[in-house]
Design an enzyme around this catalytic site. Structure first.
Site, PDB file in Angstrom:
ATOM      1  N   GLY A   1       0.801  -1.216   0.000  1.00  0.00           N
ATOM      2  CA  GLY A   1       0.000   0.000   0.000  1.00  0.00           C
ATOM      3  C   GLY A   1       0.836   1.269   0.000  1.00  0.00           C
TER       4      GLY A   1
ATOM      5  N   ASN B   1      -7.973   4.118   8.830  1.00  0.00           N
ATOM      6  CA  ASN B   1      -7.446   2.951   9.527  1.00  0.00           C
ATOM      7  C   ASN B   1      -7.640   2.992  11.036  1.00  0.00           C
ATOM      8  OD1 ASN B   1      -5.611   5.149   9.025  1.00  0.00           O
ATOM      9  ND2 ASN B   1      -4.009   3.927  10.006  1.00  0.00           N
TER      10      ASN B   1
ATOM     11  N   GLN C   1      -7.577   0.241   3.385  1.00  0.00           N
ATOM     12  CA  GLN C   1      -8.461  -0.216   4.465  1.00  0.00           C
ATOM     13  C   GLN C   1      -9.875  -0.478   3.977  1.00  0.00           C
ATOM     14  OE1 GLN C   1      -7.745  -1.103   7.498  1.00  0.00           O
ATOM     15  NE2 GLN C   1      -5.648  -0.358   7.723  1.00  0.00           N
TER      16      GLN C   1
ATOM     17  N   SER D   1      -3.797  -3.192  -0.851  1.00  0.00           N
ATOM     18  CA  SER D   1      -2.764  -3.984  -0.193  1.00  0.00           C
ATOM     19  C   SER D   1      -3.288  -5.392   0.051  1.00  0.00           C
ATOM     20  CB  SER D   1      -2.385  -3.324   1.137  1.00  0.00           C
ATOM     21  OG  SER D   1      -1.564  -4.183   1.876  1.00  0.00           O
TER      22      SER D   1
ATOM     23  N   HIS E   1      -2.081  -7.768   2.288  1.00  0.00           N
ATOM     24  CA  HIS E   1      -2.061  -8.371   3.633  1.00  0.00           C
ATOM     25  C   HIS E   1      -3.201  -7.893   4.525  1.00  0.00           C
ATOM     26  CE1 HIS E   1      -0.243  -5.238   6.351  1.00  0.00           C
ATOM     27  NE2 HIS E   1       0.012  -4.705   5.182  1.00  0.00           N
TER      28      HIS E   1
ATOM     29  N   THR F   1      11.694  -7.507 -11.354  1.00  0.00           N
ATOM     30  CA  THR F   1      11.065  -8.814 -11.523  1.00  0.00           C
ATOM     31  C   THR F   1       9.890  -8.948 -10.557  1.00  0.00           C
ATOM     32  OG1 THR F   1      13.120  -9.772 -12.255  1.00  0.00           O
ATOM     33  CG2 THR F   1      11.469 -11.306 -11.426  1.00  0.00           C
TER      34      THR F   1
ATOM     35  N   CYS G   1       2.090   5.578  23.940  1.00  0.00           N
ATOM     36  CA  CYS G   1       2.778   6.672  24.622  1.00  0.00           C
ATOM     37  C   CYS G   1       4.285   6.535  24.464  1.00  0.00           C
ATOM     38  CB  CYS G   1       2.380   6.767  26.082  1.00  0.00           C
ATOM     39  SG  CYS G   1       2.318   5.214  26.956  1.00  0.00           S
TER      40      CYS G   1
END
Lengths: 379, 381
Positions: free
Chosen positions: A69, A145, A175, A195, A197, A233, A321
């Site tokens: 992405g 997201n 997303q 994307s 994954h 490739t 944090c």
């Protein structure tokens, strides 16, 4: 294990794993090679392209495979613009868009950042006013997201077309895929990033939809693969796995979306029984059902995340944090007007159609045990 | 023939009747550091190792007690032979215009005095390498000659870390946090020969697994000097929760530190250690004011070594960079969750008040649980 972090990444389906493995073992030829092994590889590539294209209603020739992405976003933006042109984006984009625009701004491009409202929706009036004769590109994400906001992409595109025929629209769809129905033809979008994954495919592979006839400049120069838009490739095992993931996702997509909706509704109903909880992404039309962002008052998100880990429940925090790097600092929650006490206790549960209702129950049971303990430590 | 020549601190040779045990420790540590089966011979404040490599020199230089390491040529005790060895070494290191020969004569039966040896060897060098000049005050390179059973010739020494042989001065417990100071404190005491066992207090889920990994990494870095390190990962959440729920907010840190010390002392007893080591530096933070240290220290039977007590942060950072712990220490996980840090901690706590506040806590049980719950990790170089 209860995996509620599907917006970070998803577990590859076993069919995907099988496809990737088989590709590496049996179909290792270079798609550019003249011999039969090369031809076999090229066929795989073609099939994957058709599968992904079908999922978003594109033509196969309109897809360029990338490393993911972030590359697709960079490629879309950098490949579409020329020095001095005006650019528009929102304040809640993924870092691969937002930080790129910040860099471009430093390099002399005028950039307009659209504000978002409490739901995370971009301000359309601000957009209308921002579009100039010199505006080249408007880049907005389809689904956010962190909080799952679904931008009114058709309206945005319509507005852009009305105001400036030459301006192009890029949509970060990373997303969106698998969370809402995506149809590039209906949307009439110029560029869209995807994307693998995030839809139970392999990591390291994604794609950019480039509308037929769009003259995009390549970032990578070399052997001319991917219609000269992305030399190098091809990552055939990844791409082929992406194809399988896309095909699987497309099967009964509506039923999958309905299941995820049920998960979110159930979760929200149960959460409402708890004290000190603020739902940042309610179950409504402008929030994707797969993302449930919740602020737990008087708790640190990071601590809650680790406590949930003890129950083998995996989630994300809205704000880490310990993340001092600019790239990790949360800017989405402040952008929708959340106050500090709700930012630091924000947790993102993100679902896949593979999650089950009883996992929601188990997560709730864990929260019931954990929250009172953590809240004993008042700040 | 060549050998590795290791010089060690003169302090060791001055130990009188105990000298032997210090030297034994040194030889043992050098051997485990360089590995292999080299023969290590000792002779009047020197170790001679019949094996050498650049890597072995680097490793030996990190062994506490070693002040320098070099690779020496072994030749017969003959001026011409010594001279030729010196010429070879000078040839292999070009770019020098001036030199000087320094001789140590360990073998007092050798007919020539050290000055004479230097002069004669210098003569051979000037004859063979006429482009070089002698400069006794600021030579660009020094040729060292040592006359012992045989003659040793070497140029250039790798400076060693110094100190006393590790494990030659008893055992202590190092309170290792993920910060900059405590690894430096550990290094400093290990350098004085103190064997270390580390203790880290982990507050799951309040501190992250990554914070623990960081401490593990620091313990591993210290093994470069100590060869071995045992790390106790002590579960500290129960103690912290008990304090938070029962004591005043501004006393939280000081009471917590008292517990850390007590837990460390119990572990020390278990491990046969006789002191604690901390990275405290006077006045650096609220828990390190004199009053705080007084309160933290008050009920301990063991001495607490605070080698950094009089040092500035900037100097501590310097050492931490030099010993290789700095980059790990500054990773941002350590203080990510400040839940247990009061907004205004007491800087001048009073012992009597703190003791009264503590009375409500089941100290013995809390300490026992922490020690029993500890995860013990061992790291070898």
């Amino acid at each position: 294990m209860i995996y509620f972090d599907n917006s970070a990444t998803t577990k590859p389906r076993s069919q995907v794993v099988h496809e990737v493995t088989e590709c590496m073992e049996k179909c290792f030829g270079n798609p550019s090679s003249a011999h039969r092994l090369g031809m076999d590889a090229e066929k795989k590539l073609k099939m994957a392209r058709e599968r992904v294209a079908r999922l978003i209603n594109a033509k196969p020739g309109e897809l360029v495979f990338t490393s993911g992405g972030s590359e697709a976003n960079n490629m879309a933006i950098l490949g579409a613009i020329d020095k001095g042109q005006h650019l528009i984006t929102s304040r809640i984009e993924h870092p691969s868009v937002l930080r790129l625009f910040e860099k471009l701004e430093k390099d002399g491009f005028p950039v307009t950042y659209l504000d978002v409202d409490r739901s995370g929706l971009v301000n359309l009036e601000q957009l209308a006013a921002a579009i100039q004769e010199n505006t080249r590109l408007v880049s907005v994400m389809h689904v956010n997201n962190e909080i799952g906001t679904i931008q009114p992409v058709p309206k945005i595109i319509q507005l852009v077309r009305e105001k400036n025929r030459k301006a192009k629209v890029h949509v970060d769809g990373v997303q969106a895929l698998g969370k809402v129905a995506v149809d590039v033809k209906k949307l009439d979008v110029d560029l869209m990033s995807l994307s693998a994954h995030k839809i139970h495919g392999p990591k390291g592979v994604g794609a950019l939809y480039v509308k037929n006839g769009f003259n995009l400049k390549p970032l990578m120069i070399g052997g001319g693969q991917e219609a000269d838009l992305r030399s190098g490739t091809e990552n055939l095992p990844g791409i082929s796995g992406f194809g399988v993931a896309a095909e699987l996702l497309g099967e009964d997509l509506e039923a999958k979306l309905a299941h995820v909706k049920a998960l979110k509704l159930y979760f929200i109903t149960m959460l409402q029984a708890l004290d000190g909880v603020l739902i940042n992404s309610p179950a409504d039309d402008v929030h994707a059902d797969a993302i449930l962002n919740v602020s737990f008052e008087d708790v640190k998100g990071e601590v809650l995340l680790r406590a949930l880990e003890d129950y083998e429940i995996y989630v994300s925090t809205g704000s880490a944090c310990s993340a001092r790097k600019a790239a990790h600092r949360n800017y989405v929650l402040p952008a929708i007007g959340l106050k500090e006490r709700h930012i630091e206790g924000a947790i993102r549960f993100s679902f896949s159609h593979l999650n089950k209702l009883d996992e929601v129950e188990k997560a709730m049971a864990a929260l019931y045990k954990i929250l009172p303990v953590l809240r004993r430590v008042k700040k | 023939m060549k050998c590795m020549l290791i010089k060690y601190a003169s302090e060791i040779t001055l130990k009188g009747l105990n000298r032997r045990s210090f030297e034994d420790a040194l030889v043992r540590n050098v051997r485990s550091s360089i590995g292999g089966h080299a023969v290590i011979k000792r002779e009047s404040g020197r170790l001679f190792v019949n094996d050498y490599s650049d890597e072995m020199v680097e490793k030996a230089a990190k062994v506490f007690g070693v002040i320098s390491v070099t690779v020496a040529e072994i030749v017969e005790k003959d001026i011409e032979m010594i001279g030729r060895a010196a010429v070879e070494q000078l040839k292999s290191q070009t770019g020098h215009k001036t030199f000087k020969v320094e001789t140590k004569r360990g073998d007092k039966r050798f007919p020539l005095g050290s000055m004479e040896v230097s002069a004669k060897v210098g003569g051979v060098i000037l004859r063979e390498l006429p482009e070089l000049k002698v400069d006794v005050h600021k030579p660009e390179i020094v040729v060292n000659v040592e006359i012992r059973e045989q003659a040793y010739v070497f140029t250039g020494e790798r400076k060693g870390v110094g100190g006393m042989p590790y494990k030659s001065s008893g055992k202590g417990i190092l309170l290792l946090s993920g910060g900059i100071d405590s690894p430096v404190a550990g290094f400093t005491m290990a350098k004085r020969g103190l064997e270390l066992i580390s203790v880290y207090y982990h507050s799951h889920p309040y501190t992250s697994e990554r914070a623990k990994e960081k401490v593990v990494e620091l313990a591993k870095i210290l093994t470069q000097y100590t060869g071995f390190m045992r790390l106790y990962v002590v579960p500290f959440t129960e103690i912290q929760m008990a304090i938070i729920e029962n004591c005043r907010e501004d006393e939280l840190t000081i009471i917590m530190r008292r517990f850390m010390m007590k837990v460390a002392e119990v572990i020390a007893e278990k491990e046969g250690a006789m002191c604690l080591v901390t990275g405290e530096s006077l006045g650096q933070v609220a828990s390190q004011t004199l009053e705080s240290i007084f309160v933290t220290n008050s009920e301990l039977a063991m001495p607490v070594f605070r080698p950094l007590i009089g040092m500035d942060k900037i100097d501590i950072i310097d050492i931490s960079r030099r010993i290789g712990t700095y980059d790990t220490s500054i990773l941002p996980y350590e203080d990510c969750c400040t839940v247990f840090v009061p907004k205004h901690p007491k800087t001048r706590p009073r012992l009597s008040e703190i003791k009264r506040s503590e009375e409500v806590l089941p100290a013995e049980q809390l300490i026992r649980n922490a020690v029993l719950g500890a995860e013990i990790l061992n790291f070898k170089l």
